[in-house]
Design a protein around this motif. Structure first.
Motif, PDB file in Angstrom:
ATOM      1  N   GLN A   1      32.277  14.474  77.175  1.00 23.28           N
ATOM      2  CA  GLN A   1      32.789  14.588  75.822  1.00 23.28           C
ATOM      3  C   GLN A   1      34.276  14.902  75.883  1.00 23.28           C
ATOM      4  O   GLN A   1      34.790  15.344  76.909  1.00 23.28           O
ATOM      5  N   SER A   2      34.965  14.648  74.813  1.00 25.31           N
ATOM      6  CA  SER A   2      36.400  14.891  74.795  1.00 25.31           C
ATOM      7  C   SER A   2      36.679  16.380  74.906  1.00 25.31           C
ATOM      8  O   SER A   2      35.857  17.222  74.550  1.00 25.31           O
ATOM      9  N   THR A   3      37.871  16.683  75.424  1.00 27.65           N
ATOM     10  CA  THR A   3      38.261  18.086  75.581  1.00 27.65           C
ATOM     11  C   THR A   3      38.301  18.798  74.238  1.00 27.65           C
ATOM     12  O   THR A   3      37.836  19.925  74.103  1.00 27.65           O
ATOM     13  N   SER A   4      38.849  18.151  73.225  1.00 23.52           N
ATOM     14  CA  SER A   4      38.943  18.769  71.897  1.00 23.52           C
ATOM     15  C   SER A   4      37.558  19.047  71.316  1.00 23.52           C
ATOM     16  O   SER A   4      37.349  20.066  70.654  1.00 23.52           O
ATOM     17  N   GLU A   5      36.619  18.156  71.558  1.00 24.01           N
ATOM     18  CA  GLU A   5      35.247  18.358  71.063  1.00 24.01           C
ATOM     19  C   GLU A   5      34.602  19.547  71.754  1.00 24.01           C
ATOM     20  O   GLU A   5      33.928  20.360  71.112  1.00 24.01           O
ATOM     21  N   PHE A   6      34.809  19.666  73.057  1.00 20.33           N
ATOM     22  CA  PHE A   6      34.242  20.805  73.790  1.00 20.33           C
ATOM     23  C   PHE A   6      34.867  22.116  73.327  1.00 20.33           C
ATOM     24  O   PHE A   6      34.170  23.117  73.127  1.00 20.33           O
ATOM     25  N   ILE A   7      36.185  22.123  73.145  1.00 13.00           N
ATOM     26  CA  ILE A   7      36.878  23.330  72.699  1.00 13.00           C
ATOM     27  C   ILE A   7      36.365  23.778  71.333  1.00 13.00           C
ATOM     28  O   ILE A   7      36.190  24.970  71.082  1.00 13.00           O
ATOM     29  N   LEU A   8      36.106  22.831  70.447  1.00 10.49           N
ATOM     30  CA  LEU A   8      35.591  23.160  69.115  1.00 10.49           C
ATOM     31  C   LEU A   8      34.252  23.887  69.222  1.00 10.49           C
ATOM     32  O   LEU A   8      34.039  24.913  68.565  1.00 10.49           O
ATOM     33  N   LYS A   9      33.365  23.383  70.068  1.00  7.89           N
ATOM     34  CA  LYS A   9      32.052  24.018  70.255  1.00  7.89           C
ATOM     35  C   LYS A   9      32.195  25.376  70.927  1.00  7.89           C
ATOM     36  O   LYS A   9      31.543  26.347  70.538  1.00  7.89           O
ATOM     37  N   LEU A  10      33.045  25.436  71.953  1.00  5.16           N
ATOM     38  CA  LEU A  10      33.237  26.679  72.694  1.00  5.16           C
ATOM     39  C   LEU A  10      33.820  27.769  71.807  1.00  5.16           C
ATOM     40  O   LEU A  10      33.313  28.895  71.768  1.00  5.16           O
ATOM     41  N   ASP A  11      34.890  27.456  71.077  1.00  2.00           N
ATOM     42  CA  ASP A  11      35.531  28.457  70.217  1.00  2.00           C
ATOM     43  C   ASP A  11      34.607  28.927  69.102  1.00  2.00           C
ATOM     44  O   ASP A  11      34.585  30.108  68.753  1.00  2.00           O
ATOM     45  N   ASN A  12      33.842  28.000  68.546  1.00  2.00           N
ATOM     46  CA  ASN A  12      32.900  28.356  67.491  1.00  2.00           C
ATOM     47  C   ASN A  12      31.880  29.366  68.010  1.00  2.00           C
ATOM     48  O   ASN A  12      31.561  30.354  67.336  1.00  2.00           O
ATOM     49  N   TYR A  13      31.383  29.130  69.220  1.00  2.00           N
ATOM     50  CA  TYR A  13      30.416  30.048  69.822  1.00  2.00           C
ATOM     51  C   TYR A  13      31.045  31.405  70.101  1.00  2.00           C
ATOM     52  O   TYR A  13      30.460  32.457  69.796  1.00  2.00           O
ATOM     53  N   MET A  14      32.248  31.412  70.681  1.00  2.00           N
ATOM     54  CA  MET A  14      32.881  32.680  71.042  1.00  2.00           C
ATOM     55  C   MET A  14      33.279  33.487  69.810  1.00  2.00           C
ATOM     56  O   MET A  14      33.151  34.719  69.806  1.00  2.00           O
ATOM     57  N   VAL A  15      33.762  32.814  68.769  1.00  5.45           N
ATOM     58  CA  VAL A  15      34.143  33.516  67.536  1.00  5.45           C
ATOM     59  C   VAL A  15      32.937  34.228  66.936  1.00  5.45           C
ATOM     60  O   VAL A  15      33.013  35.405  66.542  1.00  5.45           O
ATOM     61  N   LYS A  16      31.800  33.546  66.873  1.00  9.20           N
ATOM     62  CA  LYS A  16      30.602  34.150  66.288  1.00  9.20           C
ATOM     63  C   LYS A  16      30.047  35.268  67.162  1.00  9.20           C
ATOM     64  O   LYS A  16      29.587  36.299  66.665  1.00  9.20           O
ATOM     65  N   THR A  17      30.078  35.067  68.473  1.00  7.23           N
ATOM     66  CA  THR A  17      29.520  36.056  69.391  1.00  7.23           C
ATOM     67  C   THR A  17      30.354  37.334  69.436  1.00  7.23           C
ATOM     68  O   THR A  17      29.813  38.439  69.498  1.00  7.23           O
ATOM     69  N   LEU A  18      31.668  37.195  69.405  1.00  7.62           N
ATOM     70  CA  LEU A  18      32.552  38.351  69.520  1.00  7.62           C
ATOM     71  C   LEU A  18      32.958  38.945  68.176  1.00  7.62           C
ATOM     72  O   LEU A  18      33.695  39.928  68.131  1.00  7.62           O
ATOM     73  N   ALA A  19      32.487  38.368  67.095  1.00  2.59           N
ATOM     74  CA  ALA A  19      32.874  38.852  65.762  1.00  2.59           C
ATOM     75  C   ALA A  19      32.333  40.262  65.512  1.00  2.59           C
ATOM     76  O   ALA A  19      31.206  40.583  65.890  1.00  2.59           O
ATOM     77  N   PRO A  20      33.129  41.135  64.846  1.00  2.00           N
ATOM     78  CA  PRO A  20      32.625  42.454  64.441  1.00  2.00           C
ATOM     79  C   PRO A  20      31.410  42.270  63.530  1.00  2.00           C
ATOM     80  O   PRO A  20      31.374  41.356  62.711  1.00  2.00           O
ATOM     81  N   GLU A  21      30.412  43.147  63.680  1.00  2.00           N
ATOM     82  CA  GLU A  21      29.170  42.998  62.921  1.00  2.00           C
ATOM     83  C   GLU A  21      28.819  44.277  62.179  1.00  2.00           C
ATOM     84  O   GLU A  21      29.215  45.372  62.562  1.00  2.00           O
ATOM     85  N   THR A  22      28.077  44.108  61.129  1.00  2.47           N
ATOM     86  CA  THR A  22      27.485  45.233  60.422  1.00  2.47           C
ATOM     87  C   THR A  22      26.165  44.757  59.834  1.00  2.47           C
ATOM     88  O   THR A  22      25.954  43.552  59.641  1.00  2.47           O
ATOM     89  N   ALA A  23      25.261  45.669  59.576  1.00  6.58           N
ATOM     90  CA  ALA A  23      23.962  45.321  58.996  1.00  6.58           C
ATOM     91  C   ALA A  23      23.778  46.043  57.666  1.00  6.58           C
ATOM     92  O   ALA A  23      24.147  47.217  57.534  1.00  6.58           O
ATOM     93  N   ILE A  24      23.243  45.338  56.682  1.00  6.89           N
ATOM     94  CA  ILE A  24      22.973  45.949  55.388  1.00  6.89           C
ATOM     95  C   ILE A  24      21.519  45.667  54.999  1.00  6.89           C
ATOM     96  O   ILE A  24      20.895  44.722  55.495  1.00  6.89           O
ATOM     97  N   HIS A  25      21.013  46.499  54.109  1.00  7.67           N
ATOM     98  CA  HIS A  25      19.665  46.276  53.586  1.00  7.67           C
ATOM     99  C   HIS A  25      19.766  45.363  52.366  1.00  7.67           C
ATOM    100  O   HIS A  25      20.501  45.642  51.428  1.00  7.67           O
TER     101      HIS A  25
END
Length: 312
Positions: free
Chosen positions: A123-147
């Motif tokens: 796959q193209s480099t830009s396509e891979f970067i898009l998938k990689l960054d999307n995964y890392m942003v969600k995984t490393l994002a600050p989180e909180t839980a609410i009821h």
């Protein structure tokens, strides 16, 4: 509104290897390295000696453009260019599939104990970067839980909050019956993806489940099909269900904007008072559609006032 913090998730190079099925060319004993930055970087100016803004803590991506450039250099020049980068010891290098002749790069990574990885998919480099960054942003994002309950209504994320037993899950069930999608019930995990973006999702354990008093636990996918559930959604409106208070609701042309803050991000807030016979699900649908119209620059109150002014 009760909000509880969740421990920040850690991310390692090994996680990327597993998630994206990467080949490990070197650095098998260094896969425990932590990744702390949610976006990757393609070294460009760094190859010509400009390091003033080099994000050394990011995953470094080498695509066809970068590898082709390195191949064209003399052995002496290549050693200088690569050496200037590897000495900063980034978490890892990922080379996109299809690149050959990486022996020299492997050697430098071995010397500096930097994992060198390669993608499997062509796959193209830009396509891979898009998938990689999307995964890392969600995984490393600050989180909180609410009821509460989270749904996707007309393509936008809706949080439904309120005291226990007020009818949050029952309202969600009605909305699911009208074709909308459940995201989370009881525990809603919120992720801060940017200074203006909050993502709502579930805590995995409660995925696809909806708890209804007098009925019990329901699996909405088994009951109503895959269309009844969505894994995550961007939060657009925060709705609080409260008990009816006489003489507190007025037929105002347009209510003053209110907001609920989650991790520093303000989300439009609406209070809906409950009373027998009120179509709460319908009101939530109306709120969602009205919010969308406001984003498009339309205000029903403004149009109404223009019509009145035109009469005089």
């Amino acid at each position: 509104m009760k909000e509880s913090l969740i421990d920040v998730k850690s991310l390692t190079v090994e996680n990327l290897v597993q998630i994206f099925s990467l080949n490990v060319l070197t650095g098998e004993n260094q896969l425990h390295k932590l990744i702390t930055q949610p976006r990757s970087h393609r070294p460009g100016l760094e190859f010509v000696g400009h390091f003033d803004f080099f994000p050394t803590e990011r995953v470094q991506i080498l695509g066809r453009k970068e590898i082709t450039y390195l191949h064209k250099l003399s052995i002496k020049e290549r050693k200088l260019r690569i050496g200037n980068i590897v000495k900063y010891r980034p978490p890892c290098f990922i080379v996109t599939a299809g690149q050959e002749g990486l022996t020299y790069l492997t050697q430098y990574c071995i010397e500096e104990e930097i994992p060198l990885l390669c993608t499997n998919e062509l796959q193209s480099t830009s396509e891979f970067i898009l998938k990689l960054d999307n995964y890392m942003v969600k995984t490393l994002a600050p989180e909180t839980a609410i009821h509460g309950v989270c749904l996707n209504v007309y393509g936008m994320g809706i949080l439904i909050r309120g005291k226990s037993g007020v009818g949050k899950s029952e309202t969600a069930h009605t909305l699911i019956g009208r074709g909308h999608r459940l995201v989370a019930d009881d525990i809603v995990v919120l992720k801060k993806l940017s200074p203006r973006t909050i993502l709502g999702t579930h805590d995995v354990k409660t995925k696809e489940f909806l708890s209804l008093r007098s009925i019990g636990l329901l699996n909405v996918v088994r009951l109503y099909g895959r269309k009844a559930f969505q894994d995550e959604t961007r939060i657009a409106i925060d709705i609080e269900l409260t008990t009816w208070q006489k003489d507190t609701l007025n037929n105002e042309l347009e209510h003053e904007s209110k907001f609920t803050e989650y991790m520093g991000v303000q989300i439009p807030h609406i209070e809906i008072q409950l009373q027998p016979g009120r179509d709460v699900a319908g009101l939530i649908e109306a709120a969602a559609n009205n919010w969308l119209l406001k984003q498009q620059g339309y205000s029903a109150a403004e149009e109404f006032m223009k019509r009145l002014e035109a009469e005089f």
